[in-house]
Scaffold this motif. Structure first.
Motif, PDB file in Angstrom:
ATOM      1  N   HIS A   1      -1.429   2.393 -10.863  1.00 40.50           N
ATOM      2  CA  HIS A   1      -1.154   3.652 -10.166  1.00 40.50           C
ATOM      3  C   HIS A   1      -0.202   4.540 -10.958  1.00 40.50           C
ATOM      4  O   HIS A   1      -0.270   5.761 -10.862  1.00 40.50           O
ATOM      5  CB  HIS A   1      -0.557   3.360  -8.783  1.00 40.50           C
ATOM      6  N   CYS A   2       0.682   3.904 -11.724  1.00 44.42           N
ATOM      7  CA  CYS A   2       1.648   4.657 -12.529  1.00 44.42           C
ATOM      8  C   CYS A   2       1.997   3.808 -13.747  1.00 44.42           C
ATOM      9  O   CYS A   2       2.827   2.891 -13.659  1.00 44.42           O
ATOM     10  CB  CYS A   2       2.900   4.936 -11.696  1.00 44.42           C
ATOM     11  N   PRO A   3       1.350   4.076 -14.888  1.00 40.64           N
ATOM     12  CA  PRO A   3       1.612   3.269 -16.084  1.00 40.64           C
ATOM     13  C   PRO A   3       3.103   3.301 -16.450  1.00 40.64           C
ATOM     14  O   PRO A   3       3.696   4.376 -16.521  1.00 40.64           O
ATOM     15  CB  PRO A   3       0.771   3.950 -17.162  1.00 40.64           C
ATOM     16  N   MET A   4       3.689   2.136 -16.626  1.00 36.70           N
ATOM     17  CA  MET A   4       5.117   2.058 -16.950  1.00 36.70           C
ATOM     18  C   MET A   4       5.441   0.704 -17.555  1.00 36.70           C
ATOM     19  O   MET A   4       4.699  -0.255 -17.396  1.00 36.70           O
ATOM     20  CB  MET A   4       5.955   2.235 -15.667  1.00 36.70           C
ATOM     21  N   GLU A   5       6.565   0.666 -18.232  1.00 39.02           N
ATOM     22  CA  GLU A   5       7.159  -0.622 -18.587  1.00 39.02           C
ATOM     23  C   GLU A   5       7.973  -1.039 -17.374  1.00 39.02           C
ATOM     24  O   GLU A   5       8.541  -0.198 -16.686  1.00 39.02           O
ATOM     25  CB  GLU A   5       8.082  -0.468 -19.792  1.00 39.02           C
ATOM     26  N   TRP A   6       8.050  -2.345 -17.094  1.00 31.74           N
ATOM     27  CA  TRP A   6       8.825  -2.756 -15.926  1.00 31.74           C
ATOM     28  C   TRP A   6       9.444  -4.124 -16.122  1.00 31.74           C
ATOM     29  O   TRP A   6       9.027  -4.896 -16.978  1.00 31.74           O
ATOM     30  CB  TRP A   6       7.967  -2.752 -14.657  1.00 31.74           C
ATOM     31  N   ARG A   7      10.458  -4.393 -15.306  1.00 33.64           N
ATOM     32  CA  ARG A   7      11.127  -5.691 -15.280  1.00 33.64           C
ATOM     33  C   ARG A   7      11.498  -6.027 -13.841  1.00 33.64           C
ATOM     34  O   ARG A   7      11.755  -5.129 -13.049  1.00 33.64           O
ATOM     35  CB  ARG A   7      12.429  -5.651 -16.096  1.00 33.64           C
ATOM     36  N   ILE A   8      11.526  -7.331 -13.551  1.00 32.31           N
ATOM     37  CA  ILE A   8      12.080  -7.796 -12.277  1.00 32.31           C
ATOM     38  C   ILE A   8      13.487  -8.297 -12.599  1.00 32.31           C
ATOM     39  O   ILE A   8      13.652  -9.237 -13.378  1.00 32.31           O
ATOM     40  CB  ILE A   8      11.220  -8.919 -11.662  1.00 32.31           C
ATOM     41  N   LEU A   9      14.497  -7.640 -12.055  1.00 35.43           N
ATOM     42  CA  LEU A   9      15.874  -7.978 -12.383  1.00 35.43           C
ATOM     43  C   LEU A   9      16.358  -9.196 -11.594  1.00 35.43           C
ATOM     44  O   LEU A   9      15.991  -9.383 -10.434  1.00 35.43           O
ATOM     45  CB  LEU A   9      16.807  -6.806 -12.066  1.00 35.43           C
ATOM     46  N   THR A  10      17.215  -9.989 -12.212  1.00 32.56           N
ATOM     47  CA  THR A  10      17.937 -11.022 -11.472  1.00 32.56           C
ATOM     48  C   THR A  10      19.049 -10.326 -10.685  1.00 32.56           C
ATOM     49  O   THR A  10      19.392  -9.160 -10.957  1.00 32.56           O
ATOM     50  CB  THR A  10      18.584 -12.043 -12.428  1.00 32.56           C
TER      51      THR A  10
ATOM     52  N   GLU B   1       0.838  -1.212   0.000  1.00 30.75           N
ATOM     53  CA  GLU B   1       0.000   0.000   0.000  1.00 30.75           C
ATOM     54  C   GLU B   1       0.870   1.259   0.000  1.00 30.75           C
ATOM     55  O   GLU B   1       0.581   2.239  -0.695  1.00 30.75           O
ATOM     56  CB  GLU B   1      -0.945   0.005   1.207  1.00 30.75           C
ATOM     57  N   ALA B   2       1.944   1.234   0.823  1.00 26.40           N
ATOM     58  CA  ALA B   2       2.864   2.386   0.857  1.00 26.40           C
ATOM     59  C   ALA B   2       3.505   2.591  -0.517  1.00 26.40           C
ATOM     60  O   ALA B   2       3.708   3.727  -0.960  1.00 26.40           O
ATOM     61  CB  ALA B   2       3.937   2.159   1.917  1.00 26.40           C
ATOM     62  N   SER B   3       3.793   1.477  -1.192  1.00 26.17           N
ATOM     63  CA  SER B   3       4.390   1.558  -2.534  1.00 26.17           C
ATOM     64  C   SER B   3       3.395   2.121  -3.543  1.00 26.17           C
ATOM     65  O   SER B   3       3.750   2.976  -4.368  1.00 26.17           O
ATOM     66  CB  SER B   3       4.869   0.174  -2.986  1.00 26.17           C
ATOM     67  N   TYR B   4       2.146   1.652  -3.487  1.00 30.29           N
ATOM     68  CA  TYR B   4       1.133   2.168  -4.419  1.00 30.29           C
ATOM     69  C   TYR B   4       0.953   3.674  -4.235  1.00 30.29           C
ATOM     70  O   TYR B   4       0.798   4.421  -5.208  1.00 30.29           O
ATOM     71  CB  TYR B   4      -0.207   1.452  -4.218  1.00 30.29           C
ATOM     72  N   GLN B   5       0.999   4.119  -2.977  1.00 26.17           N
ATOM     73  CA  GLN B   5       0.897   5.558  -2.693  1.00 26.17           C
ATOM     74  C   GLN B   5       2.077   6.305  -3.327  1.00 26.17           C
ATOM     75  O   GLN B   5       1.920   7.363  -3.931  1.00 26.17           O
ATOM     76  CB  GLN B   5       0.872   5.784  -1.174  1.00 26.17           C
ATOM     77  N   ALA B   6       3.254   5.699  -3.208  1.00 30.42           N
ATOM     78  CA  ALA B   6       4.447   6.300  -3.814  1.00 30.42           C
ATOM     79  C   ALA B   6       4.294   6.400  -5.331  1.00 30.42           C
ATOM     80  O   ALA B   6       4.613   7.426  -5.935  1.00 30.42           O
ATOM     81  CB  ALA B   6       5.688   5.470  -3.458  1.00 30.42           C
ATOM     82  N   PHE B   7       3.776   5.329  -5.957  1.00 29.63           N
ATOM     83  CA  PHE B   7       3.618   5.337  -7.418  1.00 29.63           C
ATOM     84  C   PHE B   7       2.603   6.391  -7.864  1.00 29.63           C
ATOM     85  O   PHE B   7       2.763   7.002  -8.919  1.00 29.63           O
ATOM     86  CB  PHE B   7       3.201   3.952  -7.924  1.00 29.63           C
ATOM     87  N   THR B   8       1.573   6.602  -7.060  1.00 32.47           N
ATOM     88  CA  THR B   8       0.593   7.656  -7.383  1.00 32.47           C
ATOM     89  C   THR B   8       1.279   9.018  -7.396  1.00 32.47           C
ATOM     90  O   THR B   8       1.062   9.838  -8.308  1.00 32.47           O
ATOM     91  CB  THR B   8      -0.554   7.642  -6.344  1.00 32.47           C
ATOM     92  N   GLU B   9       2.130   9.255  -6.399  1.00 32.95           N
ATOM     93  CA  GLU B   9       2.859  10.531  -6.327  1.00 32.95           C
ATOM     94  C   GLU B   9       3.884  10.629  -7.460  1.00 32.95           C
ATOM     95  O   GLU B   9       4.085  11.708  -8.034  1.00 32.95           O
ATOM     96  CB  GLU B   9       3.539  10.660  -4.963  1.00 32.95           C
ATOM     97  N   ILE B  10       4.525   9.504  -7.784  1.00 31.64           N
ATOM     98  CA  ILE B  10       5.516   9.495  -8.871  1.00 31.64           C
ATOM     99  C   ILE B  10       4.857   9.825 -10.202  1.00 31.64           C
ATOM    100  O   ILE B  10       5.404  10.589 -11.015  1.00 31.64           O
ATOM    101  CB  ILE B  10       6.229   8.121  -8.928  1.00 31.64           C
TER     102      ILE B  10
END
Length: 298
Positions: A97-106, A52-61
């Motif tokens: 919350h913040c449309p983006m391209e993303w990856r999970i890095l090894t 939830e804290a992260s989603y809030q951050a993404f909204t602000e971002i």
């Protein structure tokens, strides 16, 4: 061209806004939100409150990115998300919350991006360098030269992950990690050890006594083994309130900085490293350059 790069780490979510114009990069100061994704449930899943804290951050971002006029937004997640069984599900919600391209890095990818971002043009001297990135959930090492990284490791030790162990006593983290480090095979003339990531930049800011974080002052700051030990001894027995008065130490790192610094001393002892030079630039800058190339080729 304007870009937003988002680093979704174990302690914080960080934002780098960057403009590429006339063949020159202009980087805005990085911004961060402490979300503690690395403090997971007992079954290893991400906690609801951290998500939830992260989603809030993404909204602000998203708001900041829109104001900046971002054309390309890219996020990368590291150890907390890659180890959690609900990490993928979490990342799928992020774009709401913040449309983006993303990856999970090894871990290896994380190490290589950090190396490339920190060293950049410095590699033109032909020497070999090692980067150490002590994050919240993992620590990455990368060794290479201008031809690229030829040795890298990702270890499951980080400032958030080992915080409770550090609280048990002054030697616990050192004892746990001192035999962890693999032999490093340097294949040419060696330059320096370069420290990146939140633990290292915070230690530099503390050593410099910065009222407000300034990446330009942190960049290239030399931290000796003795200095790091001195910071650990100074902070270890302080209360949280006392730590909050320490210049250079942000509230979001007050409880984990000692654990992170102890991982650093363990590393320095294992490889007999007398000092490291700190870089404010890391994998985020490398990711920005890669995004620009990808975007330009479309």
């Amino acid at each position: 061209m304007k870009l937003a790069i988002i680093d979704i780490g174990s302690n914080s979510v960080r934002l780098l806004l960057a403009t590429y114009e006339n063949n020159i990069w202009h980087y805005e100061p990085k911004q961060l939100w402490t979300t503690r994704l690395g403090q997971r449930n007992s079954d290893g899943t991400l906690r609801t409150e951290s998500m939830e804290a992260s989603y809030q951050a993404f909204t602000e971002i998203k708001k900041l990115a829109d104001q900046y006029g971002v054309e390309c937004c890219f996020g990368f997640a590291t150890s907390a998300v890659r180890e959690a069984s609900n990490g993928l599900e979490f990342m799928e919600h992020v774009s709401e919350h913040c449309p983006m391209e993303w990856r999970i890095l090894t871990g290896d990818e994380e190490a290589i991006y950090g190396f490339n971002g920190a060293l950049g043009d410095q590699l033109n001297d032909g020497r070999h360098y090692t980067t150490i990135d002590i994050g919240g959930g993992s620590t990455e090492l990368a060794l290479g030269n201008k031809d690229g990284v030829y040795w890298s490791r990702s270890y499951p030790v980080g400032a958030v992950r080992l915080q409770s162990m550090s609280d048990e006593g002054p030697q616990r983290v050192w004892e746990e990690t001192r035999l962890l480090w693999d032999p490093m095979m340097i294949q040419g003339e060696f330059g320096e050890f370069i420290g990146i990531g939140g633990t290292l930049t915070t230690l530099a800011a503390i050593d410099l006594g910065l009222e407000n974080y300034d990446g330009t002052k942190v960049q290239g700051h030399k931290l000796s083994r003795e200095t790091v030990e001195g910071i650990i001894l100074n902070l270890r027995y302080m209360s949280r309130d006392e730590r909050l008065q320490v210049k250079g130490l942000p509230a979001g790192r007050a409880d984990i900085i000692v654990a992170g610094a102890e991982i650093l001393t363990s590393f320095m002892d294992a490889y007999e490293v007398p000092h490291v030079f700190v870089s404010d630039q890391d994998g985020m800058e490398a990711m920005a350059r890669e995004c620009k190339r990808t975007y330009s080729n479309h």
